[in-house]
Design a protein around this motif. Structure first.
Motif, PDB file in Angstrom:
ATOM      1  N   PHE A 186     -28.169  27.607   8.889  1.00 11.11           N
ATOM      2  CA  PHE A 186     -28.542  26.250   9.294  1.00 11.11           C
ATOM      3  C   PHE A 186     -28.247  25.975  10.769  1.00 11.11           C
ATOM      4  O   PHE A 186     -28.622  24.919  11.284  1.00 11.11           O
ATOM      5  CB  PHE A 186     -27.824  25.222   8.427  1.00 11.11           C
ATOM      6  CG  PHE A 186     -28.349  25.150   7.019  1.00 11.11           C
ATOM      7  CD1 PHE A 186     -29.675  24.859   6.770  1.00 11.11           C
ATOM      8  CD2 PHE A 186     -27.518  25.397   5.943  1.00 11.11           C
ATOM      9  CE1 PHE A 186     -30.172  24.806   5.475  1.00 11.11           C
ATOM     10  CE2 PHE A 186     -28.001  25.337   4.636  1.00 11.11           C
ATOM     11  CZ  PHE A 186     -29.328  25.048   4.402  1.00 11.11           C
TER      12      PHE A 186
ATOM     13  N   TYR B  23     -31.030  21.189   2.266  1.00 11.41           N
ATOM     14  CA  TYR B  23     -29.647  21.654   2.162  1.00 11.41           C
ATOM     15  C   TYR B  23     -29.201  21.840   0.718  1.00 11.41           C
ATOM     16  O   TYR B  23     -28.100  22.348   0.482  1.00 11.41           O
ATOM     17  CB  TYR B  23     -28.713  20.681   2.882  1.00 11.41           C
ATOM     18  CG  TYR B  23     -28.908  20.695   4.373  1.00 11.41           C
ATOM     19  CD1 TYR B  23     -28.303  21.664   5.154  1.00 11.41           C
ATOM     20  CD2 TYR B  23     -29.735  19.780   5.002  1.00 11.41           C
ATOM     21  CE1 TYR B  23     -28.503  21.699   6.525  1.00 11.41           C
ATOM     22  CE2 TYR B  23     -29.934  19.806   6.366  1.00 11.41           C
ATOM     23  CZ  TYR B  23     -29.314  20.768   7.128  1.00 11.41           C
ATOM     24  OH  TYR B  23     -29.522  20.807   8.475  1.00 11.41           O
TER      25      TYR B  23
ATOM     26  N   ALA C 281     -24.952  28.987   4.998  1.00 11.75           N
ATOM     27  CA  ALA C 281     -24.391  27.958   5.870  1.00 11.75           C
ATOM     28  C   ALA C 281     -24.626  28.301   7.335  1.00 11.75           C
ATOM     29  O   ALA C 281     -24.994  27.436   8.144  1.00 11.75           O
ATOM     30  CB  ALA C 281     -22.902  27.798   5.587  1.00 11.75           C
TER      31      ALA C 281
ATOM     32  N   VAL D 271     -23.726  20.980   8.356  1.00 12.51           N
ATOM     33  CA  VAL D 271     -24.746  20.185   7.681  1.00 12.51           C
ATOM     34  C   VAL D 271     -24.784  18.762   8.244  1.00 12.51           C
ATOM     35  O   VAL D 271     -25.852  18.205   8.517  1.00 12.51           O
ATOM     36  CB  VAL D 271     -24.512  20.160   6.162  1.00 12.51           C
ATOM     37  CG1 VAL D 271     -25.426  19.139   5.487  1.00 12.51           C
ATOM     38  CG2 VAL D 271     -24.753  21.539   5.566  1.00 12.51           C
TER      39      VAL D 271
END
Length: 290
Positions: free
Chosen positions: A90, A232, A87, A262
């Motif tokens: 990203f 993702y 996570a 995201v």
């Protein structure tokens, strides 16, 4: 893009599995070595043409940033739950917003700035600094954030270099310099691998190369705005692997923060794609319309 996500999950699983015995710098060396071997036929066939460039300084900077970023990310994957590290990785898209304004001199309007702010709020939700009277950000999390920033620098550099360099030349330079720059760290942390471990290290390097190749191919033949969200899916894959192999159950903070990261990065990707389409259509975009 799905194959890229699967290969990436396999690579990070091996990074974590081998992490107790093989430090991040040594694993990075094997990753770079595999990438160089894969590109070696192209280098041999093209000879000097594979290295034709007018700006070796930028290529050296990109490779140095990429190598250090890879070492930091490998360290984070070794020490953090896979879902948490993924996570945080990203956030490279969030770093691209200020870098686009400062380095590439792109016009960055309030929508992308706002999305980046929301994304970094998601990072704070995941890391929860100051919760229970303690500063909860550890070295692995800081390493992944620094890695994401360095990878964003390499992406920004690629945007500049692709104006007069082919993707093949950029890949060859990155693989060659990455291997050379990975040698010092490998020497400092060297240990002779067991035969089975050598196979796993080689597989890790090959999977890393497959990840990059499939990602580039997917983005080149598909619509960027449609392809980017598929990347993702590796969050789902890493959660499954983390739970089943390493007994890592993501916390509610990780899920909530990852959702914000995201969502914001998807919006930034979509927004940049829309602006790119306007520019290709000949529409002058001086600033982002609200």
């Amino acid at each position: 893009m799905v194959a890229s996500a699967l290969a990436f999950t396999g690579m990070t699983t091996l990074i974590k599995f081998l992490g107790d015995d093989y430090p991040a710098a040594l694993q990075t060396f094997y990753r770079q070595l595999a990438g160089f071997i894969v590109l070696l036929p192209i280098i041999i066939r093209r000879g000097r043409g594979a290295y034709t460039t007018t700006r070796p300084g930028i290529l050296l900077f990109r490779s140095a940033a990429g190598t250090v970023g890879m070492i930091l990310s490998f360290y984070a994957f070794q020490k953090m739950p896979l879902a948490d590290a993924n996570a945080l990785s990203f956030t490279r898209t969030l770093w691209l917003v200020p870098l686009a304004a400062l380095v590439v001199r792109e016009t960055v309007g309030p929508l992308r700035i706002g999305a980046a702010v929301v994304g970094f709020v998601g990072v704070l939700v995941m890391l929860r600094p100051g919760v229970d009277g303690a500063f909860a950000i550890g070295l692995p999390a800081l390493a992944m954030l620094a890695s994401s920033f360095l990878f964003a620098l390499t992406i920004t550099g690629m945007k500049v270099m692709t104006r007069d360099h082919s993707p093949t030349v950029l890949l060859v330079w990155a693989a060659t310099l990455g291997l050379i720059l990975g040698i010092p760290g490998a020497i400092l942390t060297w240990r002779w691998p067991e035969p089975f471990d050598l196979v796993l290290l080689g597989a890790m390097g090959v999977l890393g190369t497959i990840t990059q190749g499939c990602y580039i191919k997917g983005m080149s033949i598909g619509d960027a705005a449609a392809m980017a969200p598929i990347d993702y899916i590796r969050l789902v894959f890493t959660v499954i692997v983390g739970v089943s192999l390493f007994h890592e159950i993501p916390s509610v903070w990780t899920v909530a923060g990852a959702a914000l990261v995201v969502a914001s990065t998807l919006f930034i990707t979509w927004r940049e794609h829309q602006l790119s389409k306007l520019k290709k259509a000949g529409v002058v975009v001086s600033e982002e319309p609200l």
